[in-house]
Write an enzyme that holds these catalytic residues in place. Structure first.
Site, PDB file in Angstrom:
ATOM      1  N   ASP A  71      38.419  46.914  34.608  1.00  0.00           N
ATOM      2  CA  ASP A  71      39.224  45.713  34.377  1.00  0.00           C
ATOM      3  C   ASP A  71      38.901  45.136  33.000  1.00  0.00           C
ATOM      4  O   ASP A  71      37.806  44.642  32.778  1.00  0.00           O
ATOM      5  CB  ASP A  71      38.916  44.661  35.451  1.00  0.00           C
ATOM      6  CG  ASP A  71      39.737  43.390  35.265  1.00  0.00           C
ATOM      7  OD1 ASP A  71      40.833  43.307  35.838  1.00  0.00           O
ATOM      8  OD2 ASP A  71      39.281  42.485  34.525  1.00  0.00           O
TER       9      ASP A  71
ATOM     10  N   TYR B 217      39.538  39.944  25.939  1.00  0.00           N
ATOM     11  CA  TYR B 217      38.120  40.339  25.931  1.00  0.00           C
ATOM     12  C   TYR B 217      37.756  41.074  24.636  1.00  0.00           C
ATOM     13  O   TYR B 217      36.588  41.333  24.387  1.00  0.00           O
ATOM     14  CB  TYR B 217      37.769  41.238  27.128  1.00  0.00           C
ATOM     15  CG  TYR B 217      38.040  40.652  28.488  1.00  0.00           C
ATOM     16  CD1 TYR B 217      38.342  39.306  28.659  1.00  0.00           C
ATOM     17  CD2 TYR B 217      38.005  41.451  29.624  1.00  0.00           C
ATOM     18  CE1 TYR B 217      38.606  38.787  29.913  1.00  0.00           C
ATOM     19  CE2 TYR B 217      38.259  40.940  30.884  1.00  0.00           C
ATOM     20  CZ  TYR B 217      38.574  39.605  31.020  1.00  0.00           C
ATOM     21  OH  TYR B 217      38.837  39.102  32.269  1.00  0.00           O
TER      22      TYR B 217
ATOM     23  N   LYS C 208      45.262  42.784  30.632  1.00  0.00           N
ATOM     24  CA  LYS C 208      45.986  41.525  30.868  1.00  0.00           C
ATOM     25  C   LYS C 208      46.593  41.017  29.571  1.00  0.00           C
ATOM     26  O   LYS C 208      45.946  41.107  28.513  1.00  0.00           O
ATOM     27  CB  LYS C 208      45.026  40.441  31.421  1.00  0.00           C
ATOM     28  CG  LYS C 208      44.150  40.928  32.556  1.00  0.00           C
ATOM     29  CD  LYS C 208      43.232  39.864  33.110  1.00  0.00           C
ATOM     30  CE  LYS C 208      42.175  40.477  34.008  1.00  0.00           C
ATOM     31  NZ  LYS C 208      40.984  40.999  33.307  1.00  0.00           N
TER      32      LYS C 208
ATOM     33  N   HIS D  10      47.505  37.036  32.153  1.00  0.00           N
ATOM     34  CA  HIS D  10      46.130  36.530  32.264  1.00  0.00           C
ATOM     35  C   HIS D  10      46.062  35.084  32.756  1.00  0.00           C
ATOM     36  O   HIS D  10      45.213  34.737  33.567  1.00  0.00           O
ATOM     37  CB  HIS D  10      45.445  36.646  30.893  1.00  0.00           C
ATOM     38  CG  HIS D  10      43.960  36.699  30.963  1.00  0.00           C
ATOM     39  ND1 HIS D  10      43.204  37.426  30.083  1.00  0.00           N
ATOM     40  CD2 HIS D  10      43.067  36.114  31.804  1.00  0.00           C
ATOM     41  CE1 HIS D  10      41.920  37.292  30.386  1.00  0.00           C
ATOM     42  NE2 HIS D  10      41.813  36.499  31.421  1.00  0.00           N
TER      43      HIS D  10
HETATM   44  N1  LIG Z   1      41.267  36.885  35.076  1.00  0.00           N
HETATM   45  C1  LIG Z   1      40.342  36.050  34.642  1.00  0.00           C
HETATM   46  O1  LIG Z   1      40.648  34.926  34.181  1.00  0.00           O
HETATM   47  C2  LIG Z   1      38.916  36.454  34.707  1.00  0.00           C
HETATM   48  C3  LIG Z   1      37.890  35.512  34.493  1.00  0.00           C
HETATM   49  C4  LIG Z   1      36.561  35.933  34.595  1.00  0.00           C
HETATM   50  C5  LIG Z   1      36.285  37.254  34.906  1.00  0.00           C
HETATM   51  N2  LIG Z   1      37.306  38.171  35.095  1.00  0.00           N
HETATM   52  C6  LIG Z   1      37.026  39.597  35.442  1.00  0.00           C
HETATM   53  O2  LIG Z   1      36.116  39.645  36.548  1.00  0.00           O
HETATM   54  C7  LIG Z   1      34.966  40.397  36.174  1.00  0.00           C
HETATM   55  C8  LIG Z   1      33.726  39.877  36.905  1.00  0.00           C
HETATM   56  O3  LIG Z   1      33.537  38.511  36.672  1.00  0.00           O
HETATM   57  P1  LIG Z   1      32.441  37.922  35.673  1.00  0.00           P
HETATM   58  O4  LIG Z   1      32.075  38.952  34.684  1.00  0.00           O
HETATM   59  O5  LIG Z   1      32.959  36.639  35.165  1.00  0.00           O
HETATM   60  O6  LIG Z   1      31.199  37.550  36.571  1.00  0.00           O
HETATM   61  P2  LIG Z   1      30.417  38.153  37.853  1.00  0.00           P
HETATM   62  O7  LIG Z   1      30.764  39.583  38.061  1.00  0.00           O
HETATM   63  O8  LIG Z   1      30.604  37.183  38.964  1.00  0.00           O
HETATM   64  O9  LIG Z   1      28.897  38.002  37.407  1.00  0.00           O
HETATM   65  C9  LIG Z   1      28.367  38.687  36.326  1.00  0.00           C
HETATM   66  C10 LIG Z   1      26.916  38.224  36.171  1.00  0.00           C
HETATM   67  O10 LIG Z   1      26.132  38.668  37.273  1.00  0.00           O
HETATM   68  C11 LIG Z   1      25.024  39.419  36.818  1.00  0.00           C
HETATM   69  N3  LIG Z   1      24.842  40.518  37.795  1.00  0.00           N
HETATM   70  C12 LIG Z   1      25.702  41.520  38.053  1.00  0.00           C
HETATM   71  N4  LIG Z   1      25.263  42.313  39.057  1.00  0.00           N
HETATM   72  C13 LIG Z   1      24.075  41.781  39.447  1.00  0.00           C
HETATM   73  C14 LIG Z   1      23.140  42.155  40.430  1.00  0.00           C
HETATM   74  N5  LIG Z   1      23.350  43.200  41.239  1.00  0.00           N
HETATM   75  N6  LIG Z   1      22.016  41.391  40.561  1.00  0.00           N
HETATM   76  C15 LIG Z   1      21.801  40.319  39.761  1.00  0.00           C
HETATM   77  N7  LIG Z   1      22.655  39.939  38.795  1.00  0.00           N
HETATM   78  C16 LIG Z   1      23.794  40.659  38.637  1.00  0.00           C
HETATM   79  C17 LIG Z   1      25.389  39.906  35.444  1.00  0.00           C
HETATM   80  O11 LIG Z   1      24.253  40.037  34.637  1.00  0.00           O
HETATM   81  P3  LIG Z   1      23.954  41.363  33.731  1.00  0.00           P
HETATM   82  O12 LIG Z   1      25.234  41.773  33.059  1.00  0.00           O
HETATM   83  O13 LIG Z   1      22.895  40.893  32.799  1.00  0.00           O
HETATM   84  O14 LIG Z   1      23.454  42.384  34.731  1.00  0.00           O
HETATM   85  C18 LIG Z   1      26.271  38.765  34.926  1.00  0.00           C
HETATM   86  O15 LIG Z   1      25.459  37.721  34.401  1.00  0.00           O
HETATM   87  C19 LIG Z   1      34.914  40.213  34.654  1.00  0.00           C
HETATM   88  O16 LIG Z   1      34.074  41.119  33.991  1.00  0.00           O
HETATM   89  C20 LIG Z   1      36.374  40.357  34.303  1.00  0.00           C
HETATM   90  O17 LIG Z   1      36.750  41.727  34.297  1.00  0.00           O
HETATM   91  C21 LIG Z   1      38.596  37.769  34.998  1.00  0.00           C
END
Ligand SMILES: NC(=O)c1ccc[n+]([C@@H]2O[C@H](COP(=O)([O-])OP(=O)(O)OC[C@H]3O[C@@H](n4cnc5c(N)ncnc54)[C@H](OP(=O)(O)O)[C@@H]3O)[C@@H](O)[C@H]2O)c1
Length: 285
Positions: free
Chosen positions: A44, A49, A74, A107
């Site tokens: 994704d 990004y 997106k 998005h």
């Molecule tokens: N459409 C939108 O508006 C929107 C907004 C936000 C996100 N997204 C999408 O959703 C995806 C995921 O959301 P997100 O990146 O915001 O946050 P997330 O996946 O909820 O959290 C990521 C965080 O969790 C940590 N983490 C991951 N796996 C872990 C584990 N097993 N144990 C401990 N810590 C862990 C990561 O640290 P490390 O990297 O240091 O391991 C990072 O700090 C994004 O990458 C993006 O593709 C979309």
């Protein structure tokens, strides 16, 4: 891997890899290659990004056949509108080095997203995008778009995690046959998710981490998840959630963690809308 079937019959992996906040091209390429090597096939990304090129390079370098992947990007706010959206889709395809996208989302529900959606419908009908959908469309804007579009969005990607479970929005998406996809499945660690006592206690029963329990909960609710990590061990950990099952009692305990509130910002808050639209106005260059 388990799959969900979208409203047009396309199969989408229920778990993928998200690359938000990995703007460094070399790091992003390495992360995506690591993710592919441990078994992720759904990636994704987004125009905003600024790492579509890195994702494209990793896909090419991996040597994995294109048809095994499920690639999402997106259209950003600054590329909204029929003509601009079309140009931006071409640019995304070029950056990703792809002939077609598996899923394209709007998005954010700002600027001329109707024009954007018309462009996406054209690409969809021409076979250049296998499924089209939206992101951050909460019930008001989501229902409006559904009512006045030919193609019902296949996916709506919204903030969804144990503290903001989106039960009401999910019901409405089910009614119109749109798959819910979670962004921020760990709430990016907010509200101390990774040390939450309920998740820990449940995880201990299955020898699983809080992260794995948080993902498993969403998967059992039929929510597609795309956790992000730059750490290869965590990539493996986050993928390893298909060998255990939460009981109805576990599910109930986690359901009780819902605050029904965003851990980030509300799309109904004027300040948030101002912030996002100001950012959108600036463009991506
Ligand atoms: N459409 C939108 O508006 C929107 C907004 C936000 C996100 N997204 C999408 O959703 C995806 C995921 O959301 P997100 O990146 O915001 O946050 P997330 O996946 O909820 O959290 C990521 C965080 O969790 C940590 N983490 C991951 N796996 C872990 C584990 N097993 N144990 C401990 N810590 C862990 C990561 O640290 P490390 O990297 O240091 O391991 C990072 O700090 C994004 O990458 C993006 O593709 C979309």
């Amino acid at each position: 891997m388990e799959y969900v079937t979208l409203n047009n019959g396309v199969q989408m992996p229920i778990l993928g890899y998200g690359v938000y906040q990995i703007p460094d091209q070399d790091e992003c390429e390495k992360c995506v290659l690591d993710a592919i090597s441990v078994g992720y096939r759904s990636i994704d990304t987004a125009q905003a990004y600024r790492n579509e090129e890195a994702v494209g390079r990793a896909i090419k370098k991996s040597g994995v056949p294109r048809e095994e992947f499920f690639i999402t990007t997106k259209v950003w706010i600054s590329n909204a509108g029929y003509e601009k959206a079309k140009a931006s889709i071409e640019e995304s395809l070029r950056k990703l080095q792809l002939d077609y996208l598996d899923l394209l989302l709007i998005h954010q529900p700002f600027n001329d997203y109707y024009g954007t959606y018309r462009a996406m419908e054209e690409y969809y009908k021409a076979g250049k995008i296998r499924a089209i959908g939206v992101s951050n469309f909460y019930p008001d804007r989501y229902i409006d778009l559904v009512q006045f579009s030919e193609v019902v969005p296949a996916v709506n990607q919204v903030e969804t995690h144990v503290f903001n479970q989106q039960a009401k929005a999910h019901e409405i998406m089910k009614k119109y046959n749109t798959q819910i996809e979670s962004w921020g499945p760990f709430a990016e660690g907010r509200n101390d998710l990774f040390t939450n006592a309920t998740l820990q206690e449940i995880g201990n029963q299955y020898n699983k981490s809080t992260a794995q329990v948080a993902l498993r909960f969403l998967i059992q609710r039929g929510v597609v998840v795309i956790p992000k990590t730059v750490n290869k061990d965590r990539m493996e950990q986050n993928l390893n959630v298909f060998d255990f099952q939460l009981t109805a009692q576990d599910m109930e305990k986690i359901t009780a963690l819902d605050t029904e509130q965003s851990a980030f910002f509300s799309h109904y808050d004027p300040q948030t809308v101002e912030f996002l639209t100001d950012y959108g106005k600036k463009g991506l260059e």
